[in-house]
Design a protein around this motif. Structure first.
Motif: not given
Length: 341
Positions: A93-101
């Motif tokens: 919901d905060f609008g990031y372009d990618e999620i990285n672990l």
């Protein structure tokens, strides 16, 4: 460029050709906002944020970022698939372009939380984590890892982790091309002491031509980045980009075929001033922003005076934007003069 397919992954793949690494205590929103002035195209990363902090902590403060930062990726720390999925739902919901672990950080605190580099020992768990994250988001999900930890054989350790996350649908991997020694070396030493093995990462790309593979670790400048891009899909710079941020000025033209966004560091600081003024009105301390500017003007006359003035004056109570203007006036606009300054 080789890589995964799909509407969500496509912009990520384009931007991730060159990225600035997630760095704890460094790549905060002020740093990223300034870096975005220097490069419009490179992918920027947040500091690592733990799943527990997002789920139970002040998520609005932790996840907020300036609209100018895009494309920007969120790096998560965690190892519980359900908690990672919940954190991704919130973060989306905060609008990031990618999620990285994060599977590469070697700090004791991270190890105690059973995430970071110690996850290199649990590739099946990492695969489950990626699968859980992919189920709840259309954003690209990537993994940043090492080539192994402690006594692991690097080729086998890296292959096991990559095989597990590919099977779970990962959109890309970023490999810090060093082992992490979790016993006997500090986090700082783990950034320098273990030897780099770039050929191992290049070989991974040859083995998996359809996977987006980027490299990190010891990449000192844009020339070195270009050498890696002859073999890989992406390159990630960390300390080099932070300590000598002016190298980012050439990234858009060299790696994306776009125009240079600003003429020089002087112009970049001028463009950053309105942001700093706005944040000062919101109660942000000047030093929290100017600390990210100390690496500017290396090799130019007055560079030392620039650093000294910011370091001594920006920390004072009530310090305002005039501190930055005064520091800027101390720098020679003729880079061939005062090389020792």
């Amino acid at each position: 460029m080789a890589g995964t397919t799909g509407s969500a992954a496509a912009p990520y793949l384009a931007a991730a050709r060159f990225s600035v690494a997630p760095m704890m205590d460094w790549t905060d929103t002020h740093c990223r906002t300034f870096h975005r002035i220097l490069t419009r195209r490179a992918l920027l990363y947040t500091e690592m944020v733990t799943t527990g902090a997002i789920i139970h902590g002040p998520r609005a403060r932790l996840l907020a970022h300036d609209a100018s930062e895009h494309p920007v990726a969120l790096q998560l720390g965690g190892s519980d698939p359900a908690e990672l999925a919940e954190a991704v739902r919130i973060a989306e919901d905060f609008g990031y372009d990618e999620i990285n672990l994060n599977c590469g950080c070697p700090s004791d605190r991270v190890q105690n939380g059973r995430f970071g580099a110690c996850l290199m020992r649990e590739p099946e768990l990492v695969g489950r984590c990626v699968a859980a994250m992919k189920r709840v988001t259309a954003l690209p999900v990537t993994v940043k890892c090492r080539i192994g930890v402690d006594d692991q054989e690097p080729e086998a350790a890296l292959s096991a982790l990559v095989d597990a996350v590919v099977a779970s649908g990962v959109d890309g991997v970023i490999v810090h091309a060093r082992k992490a020694w979790l016993k006997g070396l500090s986090p700082k030493e783990n950034r320098d002491v273990p030897p780099l093995d770039y050929p191992l990462v290049h070989a991974l790309k040859r083995r998996r031509p359809g996977l987006f593979v980027a490299i990190n670790g010891g990449v000192a400048d844009n020339d070195a980045a270009a050498e890696h891009l002859a073999h890989l899909d992406g390159v990630m710079l960390g300390r080099a980009a932070y300590h000598t941020p002016e190298l980012l000025l050439d990234v858009d033209a060299r790696f994306f075929g776009a125009e240079r966004p600003v003429a020089d560091a002087f112009a970049a600081v001028e463009l950053f001033l309105p942001y700093m003024e706005r944040k000062l009105r919101e109660g942000v301390r000047l030093r929290d922003m100017t600390r990210h500017l100390l690496g500017l003007f290396t090799g130019q006359g007055g560079a030392r005076a620039w650093r000294r003035h910011l370091a001594t004056e920006a920390v004072k109570a009530g310090a305002g934007i005039d501190v930055v203007r005064d520091a800027l006036a101390k720098v020679s606009r003729h880079p061939d003069l005062g090389r020792a300054a």
